[in-house]
Design a protein around this motif. Structure first.
Motif, mmCIF file in Angstrom:
data_model
loop_
_atom_site.group_PDB
_atom_site.id
_atom_site.type_symbol
_atom_site.label_atom_id
_atom_site.label_comp_id
_atom_site.label_asym_id
_atom_site.label_seq_id
_atom_site.Cartn_x
_atom_site.Cartn_y
_atom_site.Cartn_z
ATOM 1 N N ILE A 150 3.415 2.225 2.953
ATOM 2 C CA ILE A 150 2.970 2.290 4.340
ATOM 3 C C ILE A 150 2.474 0.946 4.838
ATOM 4 O O ILE A 150 2.199 0.769 6.005
ATOM 5 C CB ILE A 150 1.871 3.352 4.556
ATOM 6 N N GLN A 151 2.302 0.022 3.937
ATOM 7 C CA GLN A 151 1.871 -1.306 4.391
ATOM 8 C C GLN A 151 2.368 -2.323 3.394
ATOM 9 O O GLN A 151 2.349 -2.082 2.187
ATOM 10 C CB GLN A 151 0.356 -1.353 4.461
ATOM 11 N N LEU B 123 0.872 -1.163 0.000
ATOM 12 C CA LEU B 123 0.000 0.000 0.000
ATOM 13 C C LEU B 123 0.916 1.222 0.000
ATOM 14 O O LEU B 123 1.748 1.372 0.882
ATOM 15 C CB LEU B 123 -0.897 -0.006 1.237
ATOM 16 N N ASP C 91 12.261 -4.787 5.526
ATOM 17 C CA ASP C 91 13.078 -5.844 4.901
ATOM 18 C C ASP C 91 14.222 -6.212 5.796
ATOM 19 O O ASP C 91 14.521 -7.363 6.038
ATOM 20 C CB ASP C 91 13.823 -5.346 3.660
ATOM 21 N N GLN D 70 1.503 5.335 -0.165
ATOM 22 C CA GLN D 70 0.878 6.620 0.150
ATOM 23 C C GLN D 70 1.529 7.678 -0.726
ATOM 24 O O GLN D 70 2.747 7.817 -0.754
ATOM 25 C CB GLN D 70 1.116 6.939 1.629
ATOM 26 N N ARG E 206 -3.978 7.004 -2.254
ATOM 27 C CA ARG E 206 -3.238 5.765 -2.031
ATOM 28 C C ARG E 206 -3.283 4.872 -3.251
ATOM 29 O O ARG E 206 -4.229 4.925 -4.026
ATOM 30 C CB ARG E 206 -3.841 5.009 -0.852
ATOM 31 N N VAL F 36 3.672 -5.985 7.074
ATOM 32 C CA VAL F 36 4.190 -4.778 7.704
ATOM 33 C C VAL F 36 3.151 -3.688 7.571
ATOM 34 O O VAL F 36 2.622 -3.466 6.488
ATOM 35 C CB VAL F 36 5.483 -4.310 7.006
ATOM 36 N N VAL F 37 2.830 -3.041 8.657
ATOM 37 C CA VAL F 37 1.817 -1.996 8.588
ATOM 38 C C VAL F 37 2.353 -0.745 9.259
ATOM 39 O O VAL F 37 2.891 -0.798 10.358
ATOM 40 C CB VAL F 37 0.526 -2.430 9.316
ATOM 41 N N GLY F 38 2.215 0.356 8.551
ATOM 42 C CA GLY F 38 2.636 1.624 9.121
ATOM 43 C C GLY F 38 1.624 2.101 10.144
ATOM 44 O O GLY F 38 0.465 1.739 10.080
ATOM 45 N N LYS G 205 10.489 -3.808 -4.305
ATOM 46 C CA LYS G 205 10.547 -2.459 -3.748
ATOM 47 C C LYS G 205 11.536 -1.599 -4.505
ATOM 48 O O LYS G 205 11.297 -0.440 -4.773
ATOM 49 C CB LYS G 205 11.002 -2.527 -2.298
ATOM 50 N N GLN H 299 0.109 4.951 10.614
ATOM 51 C CA GLN H 299 -1.022 5.806 10.249
ATOM 52 C C GLN H 299 -2.171 4.997 9.678
ATOM 53 O O GLN H 299 -3.329 5.390 9.785
ATOM 54 C CB GLN H 299 -0.600 6.933 9.289
ATOM 55 N N VAL H 300 -1.852 3.841 9.067
ATOM 56 C CA VAL H 300 -2.918 2.986 8.557
ATOM 57 C C VAL H 300 -3.787 2.522 9.718
ATOM 58 O O VAL H 300 -5.012 2.518 9.649
ATOM 59 C CB VAL H 300 -2.332 1.764 7.820
ATOM 60 N N GLU I 274 5.468 6.690 -0.499
ATOM 61 C CA GLU I 274 6.150 5.787 0.425
ATOM 62 C C GLU I 274 5.271 4.574 0.699
ATOM 63 O O GLU I 274 4.049 4.640 0.603
ATOM 64 C CB GLU I 274 6.524 6.503 1.729
#
Lengths: 627, 319
Positions: free
Chosen positions: A431-432, A139, B100, A141, A262, B124-126, A277, B128-129, A429
């Motif tokens: 974010i998930q 995901l 990573d 952003q 997004r 992986v979760v940021g 990535k 803000q999510v 960037e």
């Protein structure tokens, strides 16, 4: 009383047929296939490519079951993995002569095994989500504030140049966040400037202020322009991502907008997150350089002579060499927009380019000095440059100019897209991120389907035992419900995920509610002494209001989930909502059709096979009425 | 087959007070645990990294924990996931390290202990999510409540709407209370289940209230309590069979759906059990105490029949 007119049966038959056809492709499984897609933004997969692929496969003695061209990629389906591998090698050799600079990506893929007649009816299987097939999911952003800041900065530069050109003296232009502040020495200058902005910068809104001897003009980007800008930035980022991901050779990448800012990127089958990535984040760059018009340059271009010192040789899309100078005039950084359009005078397709102030100044100087000479636009990907176009300069250029010439409409659109796609409009960037191994995916799908199947069987057994023939009708209705659900999801080309499967299982549980309501009601009517036909009629009739109420409230919850959920919750909600709607059809309309078909014509119906109808005797001792 | 042979109307409402006190106590307890222990939120809400690692033989969780502990993570959760060979590892987000690097480092450490370790999944979760998910979850909850209330207020009457929504929130809070008490992982799937329960459990109340309305029309002289008792009694077989069927499916998910559906099914199970109870006792009792009466449901002037008099003592019985 309990008869359906023919048209109702006709509806049922049609719905069942359509449901069957569209749910069918899901049961054929997948066959090995080879997918050809473009590796570079300048290469297109089209009918000509299809011809080449067909030719190459024919010479190798391979005949694909199915060859389809869809969404810029070509897929050839084969019977066995052996043929698939052979075909891949053949195509790799034919389409990619130089592995260091591949124009196409030839990748192994799986394609539905459903027969051609189904595919021609646009009946495709559901797409399996990453949690069921394995792969990487990102995901991203998009930094919209950054994009608008950048735009405001470029507007500030433009204003500075415009004011200087129009000799509006004593101004100072400053960007403050997303607004541009201009101060003047006198009111007259302010008015001229304001007029100028209104005429030349339709995207800016101005407000004026005066304090003491200082006149100020504040220009802001209009909200609708900002929205358009964000939209364009997002689209451009998506296009750029498409171009970059293509080179990973991923069979069916999903690149979708989510919300306002997004982007979801799903790469099925990819396990190497680091590489994915790396490629997502890499930039392609656009450069504008002058074509070397010297005698040596000409000679090198036409007859393949040595490339003169200080110049480089690049190729156009059609393979024609162009000798360009090494000096870079402007890079893609300065290009703020590229849009296809029509030249009003010659009525030919053109591409309008907009540069920021700095780029515009350079273009003006260069074009003045190099009138009638050619200028090349190069795109660099993976460190390799290619000439997009090399038009000659036909006048003095400013920050806005156009490329026209012998282009078709679609070529102009492509060129505009390529020019825009050169770089990201706004920084992004991750974010998930999620990686699901292929074995985990296979596990998930197996467990998910098992749970639906066992749940379904358990209910069926119970319903048949408890409600006898009516239970069988309910079970058939339930099966129809499941089929319609799958058919609709396939028609929508929804992505099936694990929560989606969970919702399917839950839909079975919820759908049975309507049937139970009806069956219990029929029993109750019988208990109260109604005749068989009357009981059926009243049962369906009275249960309807309740079914409607309870389903609408469940639907409200489903819609709320749909509105505010994201990712897995959304997947759940879609199936949940559709399941409620299909259950209304199957439990009320369809099951009644079955019952009417069975009982409707029997005039002297004595009893209904709905299991035990127990009647309490008036004296209090209960006696079971064995149906 | 016939499970329910009910001779007479069961006086459900006679026990309403006691049961509601119990309800209130459970509710208060659930709120207490929610506030005291809080929910064990999944990575989707908190942000961070979750890895799933598979071993060839049963994994030694102690060793895994030790290996990761050496990397300098202060708070690492390691638990078996699905089978004994699969391990789930949760790492809090770390500044200055990409996901990573984090996962590569962990895998390296695990492989040095047992080379058969393979990474099955990574998430992986940021942060803000997660924040957004929480606000969206609350918004969804709010929208469901408002939507259902409006619908019920239009179709029935505001008293029913209030009673239903209170009963449902009672269910939701109790599910959350269970998750807080046992510290089960509260994931997005569980949130979906909770909201689905909200819609689903309204069914119950609606079916009973539908019958209440019908009874008001049919038994003109019965008291409100009698009408509610009768409505619950005559729908109880349907209630139990429907929930039983749904529970069959949910159990199938619980046992065969694998670890991902485990808590989803668990939340649904609690929701179903409390859904039956709350719609019979909580919703009906609240409606009763709010003073529902015949006129609330039967709009317009009732058709007069023989034997009906204006001063029917049961006409507007308020209990």
């Amino acid at each position: 009383m309990n008869r359906y007119p023919v048209w109702k049966y006709a509806i049922i038959v049609i719905v069942l047929l359509v449901g069957l056809i569209y749910s069918l492709p899901n049961f054929f499984g997948e066959a090995p296939a080879v997918q050809v897609s473009a590796a570079k933004s300048t290469v297109k997969v089209d009918a000509a490519t299809q011809g080449r692929v067909e030719e190459a496969l024919k010479t190798a003695g391979l005949t694909p079951d199915l060859l389809t061209l869809e969404g810029g990629s070509l897929r050839a389906r084969f019977g066995t993995p052996d043929e698939q591998l052979k075909a891949r090698d053949v195509l790799q050799r034919t389409l990619v002569p130089d592995p260091s600079d591949p124009p196409y990506v030839v990748a192994l893929n799986l394609v539905s095994r459903s027969p051609a007649w189904l595919t021609s009816l646009h009946a495709f299987p559901m797409y399996l989500g990453l949690d069921l097939r394995g792969g990487v999911d990102f995901l991203l952003q998009v930094d919209m504030k950054g994009a608008i800041d950048k735009k405001a900065e470029s507007f500030a530069g433009d204003l500075r140049t415009t004011f200087r050109d129009k000799s509006i003296r004593g101004t100072s232009v400053n960007r403050n966040g997303q607004t541009i502040e201009v101060s003047f020495r006198d009111a007259a200058a302010l008015q001229t400037a304001k007029q100028l902005i209104q005429d030349q910068f339709p995207d800016l809104a101005t407000t004026e202020a005066q304090d003491g001897n200082n006149w100020r003009l504040t220009a802001t980007i209009k909200p609708e322009a900002a929205r358009r800008l964000q939209d364009a930035a997002l689209k451009q980022n998506i296009t750029t991502l498409h171009n970059r991901i293509n080179e990973l050779g991923v069979a069916e990448p999903v690149i979708q907008q989510q919300g306002l800012d997004r982007i979801v990127v799903q790469l099925p089958g990819v396990q190497d997150t680091a590489k994915a990535k790396d490629i997502l984040g890499r930039t392609a760059t656009l450069e504008m350089r002058l074509v070397d018009e010297s005698a040596e340059g000409r000679a090198a271009e036409l007859s393949g002579g040595p490339v003169p010192f200080g110049s480089e040789k690049f190729f156009e899309r059609n393979g024609r060499p162009v000798i360009v100078k090494k000096q870079v005039l402007v890079t893609g950084e300065s290009l703020t927009d590229a849009q296809p359009g029509f030249d009003q005078q010659s009525n030919q397709p053109k591409v309008d380019l907009t540069m920021d102030a700095k780029g515009g100044r350079i273009m003006r100087d260069v074009s003045r000095e190099n009138y009638k000479k050619r200028m090349a636009m190069l795109i660099f990907e993976k460190g390799k440059g290619e000439v997009l176009t090399a038009p000659s300069i036909n006048g003095e250029l400013g920050n806005r100019f156009q490329i026209s010439g012998s282009m078709t409409v679609s070529e102009a659109a492509d060129l505009a897209l390529l020019l825009r796609a050169g770089s990201l409009a706004a920084p992004m960037e991750i974010i998930q991120e999620r990686t699901i191994g292929p074995s985990l995916g296979a596990d998930n799908i197996e467990k998910g389907f098992k749970s639906v199947m066992y749940g379904f069987l358990a209910i069926m057994v119970f319903m048949c035992a408890y409600y006898a023939l009516f239970g069988l009708f309910s079970s058939i209705a339930l099966a129809v419900n499941l089929m319609l659900l799958v058919a609709i999801l396939s028609m929508l080309q929804a992505t099936l995920t694990l929560p989606g499967i969970a919702a399917m299982a839950l839909a079975i549980g919820v759908a049975i509610d309507s049937n139970v309501l009806i069956n219990e009601r029929v029993r109750e009517e019988l208990r109260n002494g109604a005749s068989a036909q009357a009981a059926i009629h009243a049962g369906y009739d009275r249960a309807w209001g309740t079914i409607l109420d309870s389903n609408v409230t469940t639907l409200i919850a489903g819609i709320a989930l749909l509105a505010f959920g994201s990712g897995p919750v959304r997947g759940f909600a879609v199936v949940h909502c559709i399941g409620i709607v299909t259950s209304m059809f199957s439990a009320v309309f369809f099951s009644r059709g079955l019952v009417n078909f069975w009982y409707g014509n029997k005039k002297k119906l004595k009893s209904v096979s709905i299991g035990t109808v127990w009647r309490p005797k008036t004296d209090g001792t209960a006696v079971a009425d064995g149906k | 087959m016939e499970f329910f042979r009910i001779h007479k109307t069961i006086p459900f409402m006679r026990h309403a007070l006691v049961l509601n006190i119990i309800s209130f106590a459970t509710f208060a307890l659930a709120v207490f645990f929610l506030l005291h222990r809080g929910l064990h939120l999944s990575v989707e809400f908190t942000g961070g990294t979750v890895m799933e690692v598979a071993y060839q033989q049963s994994a030694d969780i102690g060793k895994v924990r030790e290996a990761i502990g050496k990397l300098g993570y202060p708070d690492v959760q390691v638990q078996s996931y699905g089978t004994s060979r699969d391990v789930q590892i949760r790492l809090p987000a770390q500044k200055g390290m990409s996901s990573d690097q984090q996962s590569a480092q962990v895998m390296q450490a695990l492989k040095s202990v047992d080379p058969s370790a393979t990474q099955r999944g990574l998430e992986v979760v940021g942060p803000q999510v997660g924040e957004e998910l929480t606000t969206n979850g609350l918004k969804a909850l709010g929208m469901v409540v408002v939507g259902i209330m409006i619908y019920l207020a239009v179709r029935f009457e505001w008293k029913f709407a209030v009673a239903t929504v209170l009963a449902n929130l009672h269910d939701v809070v109790i599910i959350l209370g269970f998750f807080a008490f046992f510290q089960w992982e509260f994931s997005l799937a569980v949130l979906a289940a909770v909201l689905a329960v909200l819609g689903y459990s309204v069914n119950e109340s609606v079916v009973i209230f539908d019958r209440v309305r019908e009874n008001f029309r049919r038994y003109r002289k019965m008291s409100t309590v009698g009408i509610i008792d009768n409505a619950i009694t005559s729908t109880i077989s349907r209630t139990i069979i429907t929930h039983g069927s749904t529970q069959l499916v949910v159990l199938s998910m619980f046992f065969f759906g694998g670890p991902t559906l485990h808590y989803f099914a668990l939340a649904l199970t609690i929701g179903i059990c409390f859904g039956i109870y709350s719609s019979c006792f909580v919703a009906a009792a609240i409606a009763m105490w709010l003073g529902i009466k015949r006129e609330d449901l039967i709009k317009g002037t009732p058709v007069k029949r023989d034997g009906d008099s204006e001063d029917d003592p049961n006409a507007g019985a308020v209990v």
